[in-house]
Enzyme design. Structure first.
Site, mmCIF file in Angstrom:
data_model
loop_
_atom_site.group_PDB
_atom_site.id
_atom_site.type_symbol
_atom_site.label_atom_id
_atom_site.label_comp_id
_atom_site.label_asym_id
_atom_site.label_seq_id
_atom_site.Cartn_x
_atom_site.Cartn_y
_atom_site.Cartn_z
ATOM 1 N N TYR A 102 12.223 51.100 25.732
ATOM 2 C CA TYR A 102 12.678 50.411 26.946
ATOM 3 C C TYR A 102 13.568 49.091 26.749
ATOM 4 C CZ TYR A 102 11.254 48.076 31.611
ATOM 5 O OH TYR A 102 11.170 47.233 32.662
ATOM 6 N N ASP A 103 12.652 48.221 25.770
ATOM 7 C CA ASP A 103 13.465 46.970 25.414
ATOM 8 C C ASP A 103 14.862 47.120 25.099
ATOM 9 O OD1 ASP A 103 10.714 46.419 25.994
ATOM 10 O OD2 ASP A 103 10.372 45.419 24.124
ATOM 11 N N LYS B 275 17.137 48.616 27.828
ATOM 12 C CA LYS B 275 17.468 47.337 28.897
ATOM 13 C C LYS B 275 18.548 46.573 27.985
ATOM 14 C CE LYS B 275 15.165 48.330 32.561
ATOM 15 N NZ LYS B 275 15.546 48.220 34.055
ATOM 16 N N ASN C 31 7.235 39.879 35.482
ATOM 17 C CA ASN C 31 6.031 41.024 36.215
ATOM 18 C C ASN C 31 5.977 40.485 37.670
ATOM 19 O OD1 ASN C 31 5.297 40.299 33.267
ATOM 20 N ND2 ASN C 31 3.896 41.341 33.608
ATOM 21 N N GLN D 292 -3.669 36.142 26.556
ATOM 22 C CA GLN D 292 -2.214 36.165 26.580
ATOM 23 C C GLN D 292 -1.987 35.958 28.026
ATOM 24 O OE1 GLN D 292 -4.641 38.584 26.136
ATOM 25 N NE2 GLN D 292 -3.921 40.823 26.856
ATOM 26 N N THR D 293 -0.615 35.408 28.064
ATOM 27 C CA THR D 293 -0.420 34.670 29.417
ATOM 28 C C THR D 293 0.862 35.799 30.037
ATOM 29 O OG1 THR D 293 1.377 33.338 28.880
ATOM 30 C CG2 THR D 293 -0.915 32.558 28.898
ATOM 31 N N ASP E 91 2.405 43.842 22.063
ATOM 32 C CA ASP E 91 2.015 43.124 23.409
ATOM 33 C C ASP E 91 2.406 41.671 23.297
ATOM 34 O OD1 ASP E 91 -0.016 44.069 25.927
ATOM 35 O OD2 ASP E 91 0.048 41.764 25.484
HETATM 36 P P1 NAD Z 1 9.083 52.110 39.268
HETATM 37 O O1 NAD Z 1 8.678 52.643 38.234
HETATM 38 O O2 NAD Z 1 8.232 52.171 40.557
HETATM 39 O O3 NAD Z 1 10.590 52.642 40.009
HETATM 40 C C1 NAD Z 1 11.567 53.095 39.076
HETATM 41 C C2 NAD Z 1 12.270 54.200 39.998
HETATM 42 O O4 NAD Z 1 13.211 54.760 39.028
HETATM 43 C C3 NAD Z 1 11.110 55.057 40.529
HETATM 44 O O5 NAD Z 1 11.222 55.480 41.653
HETATM 45 C C4 NAD Z 1 11.553 56.353 39.301
HETATM 46 O O6 NAD Z 1 11.359 57.622 39.867
HETATM 47 C C5 NAD Z 1 12.992 56.176 39.386
HETATM 48 N N1 NAD Z 1 13.846 56.667 38.078
HETATM 49 C C6 NAD Z 1 13.474 56.532 36.711
HETATM 50 N N2 NAD Z 1 14.268 57.203 36.074
HETATM 51 C C7 NAD Z 1 15.286 57.798 36.843
HETATM 52 C C8 NAD Z 1 16.623 58.577 36.730
HETATM 53 N N3 NAD Z 1 16.823 58.895 35.365
HETATM 54 N N4 NAD Z 1 17.209 58.607 37.783
HETATM 55 C C9 NAD Z 1 17.082 58.130 38.974
HETATM 56 N N5 NAD Z 1 15.607 57.613 39.146
HETATM 57 C C10 NAD Z 1 14.914 57.495 38.023
HETATM 58 O O7 NAD Z 1 9.384 51.024 38.680
HETATM 59 P P2 NAD Z 1 9.786 49.395 39.465
HETATM 60 O O8 NAD Z 1 8.575 48.307 39.087
HETATM 61 O O9 NAD Z 1 9.885 49.532 40.983
HETATM 62 O O10 NAD Z 1 10.811 48.809 38.683
HETATM 63 C C11 NAD Z 1 12.281 49.037 39.345
HETATM 64 C C12 NAD Z 1 13.182 48.316 38.200
HETATM 65 O O11 NAD Z 1 12.958 47.008 37.944
HETATM 66 C C13 NAD Z 1 13.123 49.074 36.666
HETATM 67 O O12 NAD Z 1 14.587 49.190 36.497
HETATM 68 C C14 NAD Z 1 12.548 48.192 36.050
HETATM 69 O O13 NAD Z 1 12.687 48.240 34.463
HETATM 70 C C15 NAD Z 1 12.657 46.755 36.542
HETATM 71 N N6 NAD Z 1 11.700 45.789 36.290
HETATM 72 C C16 NAD Z 1 10.490 45.789 37.071
HETATM 73 C C17 NAD Z 1 9.581 44.925 36.749
HETATM 74 C C18 NAD Z 1 8.228 44.633 37.505
HETATM 75 O O14 NAD Z 1 7.290 43.934 37.182
HETATM 76 N N7 NAD Z 1 7.992 45.501 38.422
HETATM 77 C C19 NAD Z 1 9.947 43.959 35.756
HETATM 78 C C20 NAD Z 1 11.055 43.989 34.889
HETATM 79 C C21 NAD Z 1 11.732 44.926 35.385
HETATM 80 N N1 UDP Z 2 -3.410 44.270 30.389
HETATM 81 C C1 UDP Z 2 -4.852 44.206 30.269
HETATM 82 N N2 UDP Z 2 -5.614 45.210 31.031
HETATM 83 C C2 UDP Z 2 -4.937 46.190 31.512
HETATM 84 C C3 UDP Z 2 -3.802 46.592 31.595
HETATM 85 C C4 UDP Z 2 -2.881 45.398 31.059
HETATM 86 O O1 UDP Z 2 -5.552 43.345 29.643
HETATM 87 O O2 UDP Z 2 -5.534 47.014 32.199
HETATM 88 C C5 UDP Z 2 -2.693 43.607 29.802
HETATM 89 C C6 UDP Z 2 -1.768 43.838 28.829
HETATM 90 O O3 UDP Z 2 -2.237 43.869 27.587
HETATM 91 C C7 UDP Z 2 -0.593 42.706 28.899
HETATM 92 C C8 UDP Z 2 -0.748 42.071 30.254
HETATM 93 O O4 UDP Z 2 -2.215 42.570 30.812
HETATM 94 O O5 UDP Z 2 -0.984 41.657 28.047
HETATM 95 C C9 UDP Z 2 0.190 42.770 31.215
HETATM 96 O O6 UDP Z 2 0.468 43.986 31.107
HETATM 97 P P1 UDP Z 2 1.363 44.971 31.845
HETATM 98 O O7 UDP Z 2 1.253 46.339 31.182
HETATM 99 O O8 UDP Z 2 1.020 44.887 33.448
HETATM 100 O O9 UDP Z 2 2.825 44.258 31.642
HETATM 101 P P2 UDP Z 2 3.866 43.686 30.495
HETATM 102 O O10 UDP Z 2 3.092 43.857 29.187
HETATM 103 O O11 UDP Z 2 4.968 44.616 30.482
HETATM 104 O O12 UDP Z 2 3.902 42.462 30.863
#
Ligand code: NAD
Ligand code: UDP
Ligand code: UDP
Length: 323
Positions: free
Chosen positions: A149-150, A153, A178, A213-214, A277
């Protein structure tokens, strides 16, 4: 026949959590919306209420394959966002970010369309700079469980900037922190959805590690407003720009807020911290404040209440689930 006055907007990942809210806002503002999704983590349910809308079209397509459509702007959101989903098929996750970016950038290049990339705070990895500013290059493990993922992106960001420099494609790169709200996937393992589902169903709250963790949690409506402002910003505003809520909470504090707001008697159960994490994450949003005149407006408690109502309703509507 194409209506040349109405902006035609492609939202990839449009049936996901953020994508479906974005489709709602775009339609409300008069756009023609082409919502594309392969339904890996998204669902038709998230956009079912838009089915009768003449300006809305839903297509099943995977962004790792070429796409030939005619639009004015592209929001590239397609990519699973939660660790359990993006780690299920890590190779596909990298392909979605990288091949998906190439295809959508190729489409934008052919059309001369603006294109916005949903990047992520994960590009900073487990940061050594706090709060994170856009000029920080990050601290990312290239071979860990989160790397698909990281690094996917990060590579997508590289592609966006190279298409911009090499081909003049008008790009916008949003580094999203988030974000939470209604239509989050109930079982995606994210902290907000987990805690609310656990509190509502009376099962233990799973706190990973010591809970110190924050994270900084942004309500979905605030984030969508920022994405729209970024897309509409002048051409030179390319980003990357941090979008998120700068109010930082420990994960333990979040658990306590959810317990209080739901009135739940669930106990807190400690579980091991997942690998890689990040211990601290909080955006510096000075750039977004300056170039987009944007900052989040929804306090955590208000956003949590709306999200709790959504999951409460979801549990009541879903057979076999208990409230
Ligand atoms: P989500 O999983 O609800 O939405 C992602 C959507 O993309 C889904 O509907 C999935 O079916 C679709 N998808 C996945 N792979 C695909 C592919 N190969 N072709 C077509 N569609 C595909 O997640 P989200 O939280 O709505 O995230 C949307 C975007 O925002 C993502 O790119 C994610 O990385 C980014 N983002 C979200 C957050 C967050 O906190 N929600 C944080 C950082 C980045
Ligand atoms: N986390 C937790 N309990 C859960 C799910 C997540 O304590 O049931 C913690 C996780 O370890 C992380 C934070 O909450 O430190 C945020 O996790 P999340 O997967 O939502 O997002 P991200 O790590 O990608 O910020
Ligand atoms: N592409 C697409 N739709 C388009 C134009 C291009 O899906 O309208 C895809 C196509 O798969 C191509 C990729 O985008 O390989 C990159 O396009 P670009 O023009 O940059 O490079 P090409 O590979 O065509 O030389």
């Amino acid at each position: 026949m194409k209506d040349f006055r109405t902006p035609h907007t492609l939202v990839t990942g449009g049936a996901g959590f953020l994508g479906s809210h974005l489709c709602d806002r775009l339609l409300a503002e008069g756009h023609e919306v082409l919502c594309l999704d392969n339904f890996f983590t998204g669902s038709k349910q998230n956009v079912r209420h838009l089915a009768g809308e003449a300006r809305f079209e839903l297509i099943r397509h995977d962004v790792t394959f070429p796409l030939y459509v005619e639009v004015d702007e592209i929001f590239n959101l397609a990519c699973p966002a939660s660790p359990i989903h993006y780690q299920e098929d890590p190779v596909q996750t990298t392909k979605t970010s990288v091949h998906g970016a190439i295809n959508m950038l190729g489409l934008a290049k052919r059309l001369g369309a603006r294109i916005l990339q949903a990047s992520t705070s994960e590009v900073y990895g487990d940061p050594r700079v706090h709060p994170q500013t856009e000029d920080y290059w990050g601290h990312v493990n290239p071979v860990g469980l989160r790397s698909c993922y990281d690094e996917g992106k990060r590579c997508a960001e590289t592609l966006f900037f190279d298409y911009h420099r090499q081909h003049g494609v008008p790009i916008k790169v949003a580094r999203i922190f988030n974000t939470y709200g209604p239509r989050m996937h109930p079982n995606d393992g994210r902290v907000v959805s987990n805690f609310i589902m656990q509190a509502l169903s009376g099962t233990p709250i799973t706190l990973y590690g010591d809970g110190k963790q924050t994270r900084a949690f942004c309500y979905v409506d605030d984030l969508i407003e920022a994405l729209l402002r970024l897309m509409r910003a002048p051409r030179e505003v390319t980003g990357p720009v941090n979008l998120g809520n700068p109010s930082e909470f420990t994960v333990r504090e979040l658990a306590e807020r959810v317990l209080e707001l739901t009135g739940s008697k669930s106990e807190i159960r400690h579980e091991p911290l997942p690998s890689d994490d990040p211990t601290q994450r909080c955006p510096d949003i000075s750039l977004a404040r300056r170039v987009l005149d944007w900052e989040p407006r929804t306090p955590l408690d208000a956003g949590l209440k709306l999200t709790i109502d959504y999951f409460d309703d979801w549990l009541r509507r879903t057979p076999g689930k208990t409230r």
